[in-house]
Design an enzyme around this catalytic site. Structure first.
Site, PDB file in Angstrom:
ATOM      1  N   LEU A 146       0.827  -1.208   0.000  1.00 18.77           N
ATOM      2  CA  LEU A 146       0.000   0.000   0.000  1.00 18.77           C
ATOM      3  C   LEU A 146       0.860   1.256   0.000  1.00 18.77           C
ATOM      4  O   LEU A 146       0.730   2.116  -0.870  1.00 18.77           O
ATOM      5  CB  LEU A 146      -0.939   0.001   1.211  1.00 18.77           C
ATOM      6  CG  LEU A 146      -1.814   1.252   1.379  1.00 18.77           C
ATOM      7  CD1 LEU A 146      -2.788   1.395   0.216  1.00 18.77           C
ATOM      8  CD2 LEU A 146      -2.563   1.223   2.714  1.00 18.77           C
ATOM      9  N   PRO A 149       6.504   5.722  -1.953  1.00 14.07           N
ATOM     10  CA  PRO A 149       7.505   6.741  -1.603  1.00 14.07           C
ATOM     11  C   PRO A 149       6.892   8.117  -1.356  1.00 14.07           C
ATOM     12  O   PRO A 149       7.342   8.857  -0.477  1.00 14.07           O
ATOM     13  CB  PRO A 149       8.443   6.749  -2.811  1.00 14.07           C
ATOM     14  CG  PRO A 149       8.326   5.380  -3.380  1.00 14.07           C
ATOM     15  CD  PRO A 149       6.900   4.978  -3.173  1.00 14.07           C
ATOM     16  N   TRP A 177       8.529   0.540   2.050  1.00  9.87           N
ATOM     17  CA  TRP A 177       8.312   0.060   3.411  1.00  9.87           C
ATOM     18  C   TRP A 177       7.255  -1.040   3.434  1.00  9.87           C
ATOM     19  O   TRP A 177       6.288  -0.992   4.201  1.00  9.87           O
ATOM     20  CB  TRP A 177       7.962   1.212   4.362  1.00  9.87           C
ATOM     21  CG  TRP A 177       9.107   2.135   4.544  1.00  9.87           C
ATOM     22  CD1 TRP A 177       9.197   3.440   4.143  1.00  9.87           C
ATOM     23  CD2 TRP A 177      10.384   1.817   5.126  1.00  9.87           C
ATOM     24  NE1 TRP A 177      10.433   3.956   4.437  1.00  9.87           N
ATOM     25  CE2 TRP A 177      11.189   2.979   5.047  1.00  9.87           C
ATOM     26  CE3 TRP A 177      10.914   0.669   5.717  1.00  9.87           C
ATOM     27  CZ2 TRP A 177      12.500   3.024   5.537  1.00  9.87           C
ATOM     28  CZ3 TRP A 177      12.219   0.711   6.193  1.00  9.87           C
ATOM     29  CH2 TRP A 177      12.991   1.872   6.109  1.00  9.87           C
ATOM     30  N   PHE A 251      -7.998  -0.078   4.032  1.00  8.20           N
ATOM     31  CA  PHE A 251      -8.203   0.466   5.369  1.00  8.20           C
ATOM     32  C   PHE A 251      -8.780  -0.579   6.323  1.00  8.20           C
ATOM     33  O   PHE A 251      -8.493  -0.556   7.522  1.00  8.20           O
ATOM     34  CB  PHE A 251      -9.118   1.686   5.322  1.00  8.20           C
ATOM     35  CG  PHE A 251      -8.423   2.961   4.913  1.00  8.20           C
ATOM     36  CD1 PHE A 251      -7.077   2.965   4.596  1.00  8.20           C
ATOM     37  CD2 PHE A 251      -9.113   4.153   4.830  1.00  8.20           C
ATOM     38  CE1 PHE A 251      -6.422   4.124   4.217  1.00  8.20           C
ATOM     39  CE2 PHE A 251      -8.474   5.334   4.456  1.00  8.20           C
ATOM     40  CZ  PHE A 251      -7.124   5.312   4.147  1.00  8.20           C
ATOM     41  N   LEU A 254      -5.855  -2.469   7.496  1.00  9.25           N
ATOM     42  CA  LEU A 254      -5.047  -1.644   8.395  1.00  9.25           C
ATOM     43  C   LEU A 254      -5.665  -1.569   9.788  1.00  9.25           C
ATOM     44  O   LEU A 254      -4.952  -1.566  10.789  1.00  9.25           O
ATOM     45  CB  LEU A 254      -4.892  -0.240   7.821  1.00  9.25           C
ATOM     46  CG  LEU A 254      -3.973  -0.085   6.606  1.00  9.25           C
ATOM     47  CD1 LEU A 254      -4.021   1.345   6.088  1.00  9.25           C
ATOM     48  CD2 LEU A 254      -2.546  -0.483   6.946  1.00  9.25           C
ATOM     49  N   LEU A 353      19.094  -0.472  33.967  1.00  9.49           N
ATOM     50  CA  LEU A 353      20.140  -1.432  33.647  1.00  9.49           C
ATOM     51  C   LEU A 353      21.517  -0.784  33.543  1.00  9.49           C
ATOM     52  O   LEU A 353      22.527  -1.488  33.403  1.00  9.49           O
ATOM     53  CB  LEU A 353      19.802  -2.144  32.338  1.00  9.49           C
ATOM     54  CG  LEU A 353      18.662  -3.168  32.455  1.00  9.49           C
ATOM     55  CD1 LEU A 353      18.010  -3.393  31.111  1.00  9.49           C
ATOM     56  CD2 LEU A 353      19.166  -4.479  33.018  1.00  9.49           C
ATOM     57  N   GLU A 378       1.539   1.758  10.325  1.00  5.33           N
ATOM     58  CA  GLU A 378       0.099   1.614  10.573  1.00  5.33           C
ATOM     59  C   GLU A 378      -0.502   2.881  11.174  1.00  5.33           C
ATOM     60  O   GLU A 378      -1.405   2.835  12.001  1.00  5.33           O
ATOM     61  CB  GLU A 378      -0.206   0.412  11.481  1.00  5.33           C
ATOM     62  CG  GLU A 378       0.551  -0.848  11.183  1.00  5.33           C
ATOM     63  CD  GLU A 378       0.302  -1.425   9.807  1.00  5.33           C
ATOM     64  OE1 GLU A 378      -0.351  -0.769   9.002  1.00  5.33           O
ATOM     65  OE2 GLU A 378       0.798  -2.529   9.529  1.00  5.33           O
ATOM     66  N   PHE A 398      -6.759  17.109   8.326  1.00  5.46           N
ATOM     67  CA  PHE A 398      -5.717  16.469   7.525  1.00  5.46           C
ATOM     68  C   PHE A 398      -5.235  17.355   6.383  1.00  5.46           C
ATOM     69  O   PHE A 398      -4.149  17.167   5.860  1.00  5.46           O
ATOM     70  CB  PHE A 398      -6.226  15.144   6.947  1.00  5.46           C
ATOM     71  CG  PHE A 398      -6.380  14.068   7.989  1.00  5.46           C
ATOM     72  CD1 PHE A 398      -5.309  13.263   8.343  1.00  5.46           C
ATOM     73  CD2 PHE A 398      -7.592  13.881   8.634  1.00  5.46           C
ATOM     74  CE1 PHE A 398      -5.449  12.275   9.302  1.00  5.46           C
ATOM     75  CE2 PHE A 398      -7.730  12.895   9.591  1.00  5.46           C
ATOM     76  CZ  PHE A 398      -6.670  12.095   9.930  1.00  5.46           C
TER      77      PHE A 398
END
Length: 399
Positions: A146, A149, A177, A251, A254, A353, A378, A398
């Site tokens: 999906l 770039p 990716w 979607f 996802l 640690l 995601e 958006f």
């Protein structure tokens, strides 16, 4: 009050003490059995090797059939050889797998939620019969194409295009990716068409399909991410997922993958906390275990507070998914909160640690690095914040 130091080797007792709210008692016997079975698999098959895999940037593809036998591939799907388990059982499995490593949980998510989920929800009967049984067994691996770039958080701007040519489809474009593609036999690829966004099952050995592994990485090193290039890749009409039209198709997958992350991140956080707690109980400075110092106890308490809150959140979301009432806003709230808190837990655990915390024999530094990727894929923090913002205000921010 008499001090009786907890035994750092008694992990069961440490876990019981950390379950301050008694969340374990809210699980059914079947849910606990699934969790314990996956936990035992992680202890036997992942923990002895994961530091080496991460160090060598090796993805153990040989684990795929074993994960199939474990029943975690396409775990929530019904029929076609799929396990057909509940959403809560899948969530608990995701938690235990990511307590081992985010990369292994990601494989299960890409295979089951993204690739298999798309075929199960949107594929033809013939496609389901052909692909789902071997994928559930781990004999066939699938990828999910999906992200591009230039189209990450905004998949509506994808430029990969599939055109009709007689009875065939010809795909041109690029993805980036994309998990698993270099070890997969098929990829569910989403592309623009003259009829909107459609999904296709594309063999990874198809002529014109080029796969490049993205490396070197500082995160998710025991996993594999790739870039895909499609140069006039030809597939038959039977490759089209007939039920998927528009972005609703990808979607839906996802959403299922994001749900798994709500639980999975808790596993990385819990494992980091347990590593820090056991070290703090063993390590002595200034004549006493560092677990007995106030600042260390505050760090441990803060971790458990967030792990308990996150577990309640995940369980509530899982119950809603099983009831069929789960909403995108609820998934976004869970993913945003639990990943964000898990990263902070891993980072803080590393401080307990001390210098040994940067060694891969100790898990928090690896979990912290991995969770940087989980925080991005995601849906980034920003995307999930805006989803929640739109839910609260009714106004989209958006654009």
């Amino acid at each position: 009050m008499t001090d009786v130091r907890r035994d750092p080797e008694d992990l069961a007792a440490l876990r019981e003490a950390s379950d301050v709210l008694g969340i374990d008692a809210q699980l059914s016997p079947d849910e606990r059995a699934t969790r314990d079975r996956v936990r035992a698999f992680v202890d036997a098959e992942l923990r002895p090797h994961i530091a080496d895999w991460f160090d060598r940037a090796h993805f153990p593809v040989e684990l795929a059939p074993a994960l199939g036998r474990l029943g975690v591939l396409g775990m929530e799907l019904e029929g076609y050889g799929c396990p057909g388990r509940s959403a809560v059982e899948y969530g608990l499995a995701a938690l235990e797998l990511e307590a081992g490593d985010s990369g292994i949980r990601t494989f299960v998510s890409v295979q089951g939620s993204l690739a298999m989920g798309s075929i199960h929800r949107w594929g033809s009967e013939e496609q389901k019969q052909e692909w789902l049984p071997p994928m559930a067994a781990g004999d066939v691996i699938g990828a999910f194409g999906l992200t591009e770039p230039g189209a990450g958080s905004d998949p509506s701007s994808m430029t990969t295009f599939a055109r009709r040519d007689g009875d065939d489809w010809v795909i041109t474009g690029a993805k980036r990716w994309i998990g698993l593609a270099s070890v997969a036999q098929l990829a569910v690829v989403w592309a623009q068409t003259d009829d909107g966004v459609r999904g296709f099952i594309v063999p990874t050995d198809a002529p014109g399909f080029e796969i490049t592994v993205l490396e070197p990485k500082g995160s998710m090193r025991a996993s594999v991410q790739t870039a895909l290039q499609f140069d006039e890749v030809r597939v038959p009409a039977s490759a089209l997922l007939p039920g998927a039209r528009g972005l609703r198709g990808p979607f839906s997958a996802l959403s299922d993958a994001r749900y798994g992350i709500v639980w999975g991140a808790l596993g990385a956080g819990r494992d980091s906390y347990e590593a820090a707690l056991r070290h703090a109980l063993r390590r002595e400075q200034f004549g006493k275990p560092i677990a007995g110092f106030q600042l260390t106890q505050r760090k441990l308490v803060d971790m458990v507070v967030e792990l308990q809150k996150g577990a309640l959140l995940a369980l509530q979301i899982g119950r809603a998914k099983d009831a069929g009432t789960l909403t995108p806003a609820q998934i976004s709230l869970g993913k945003l909160n639990n990943v964000r808190e898990a990263i902070e837990i891993a980072r803080e655990a590393r401080t307990i640690l001390g210098g040994d915390g940067v060694l891969l024999e100790n898990s928090p530094i690896r979990h912290a690095a991995n969770l940087e990727s989980v925080r991005t894929y995601e849906g980034t923090d920003e995307v999930h914040t805006l989803i929640l913002g739109q839910h609260l205000t009714g106004l989209g921010a958006f654009r």
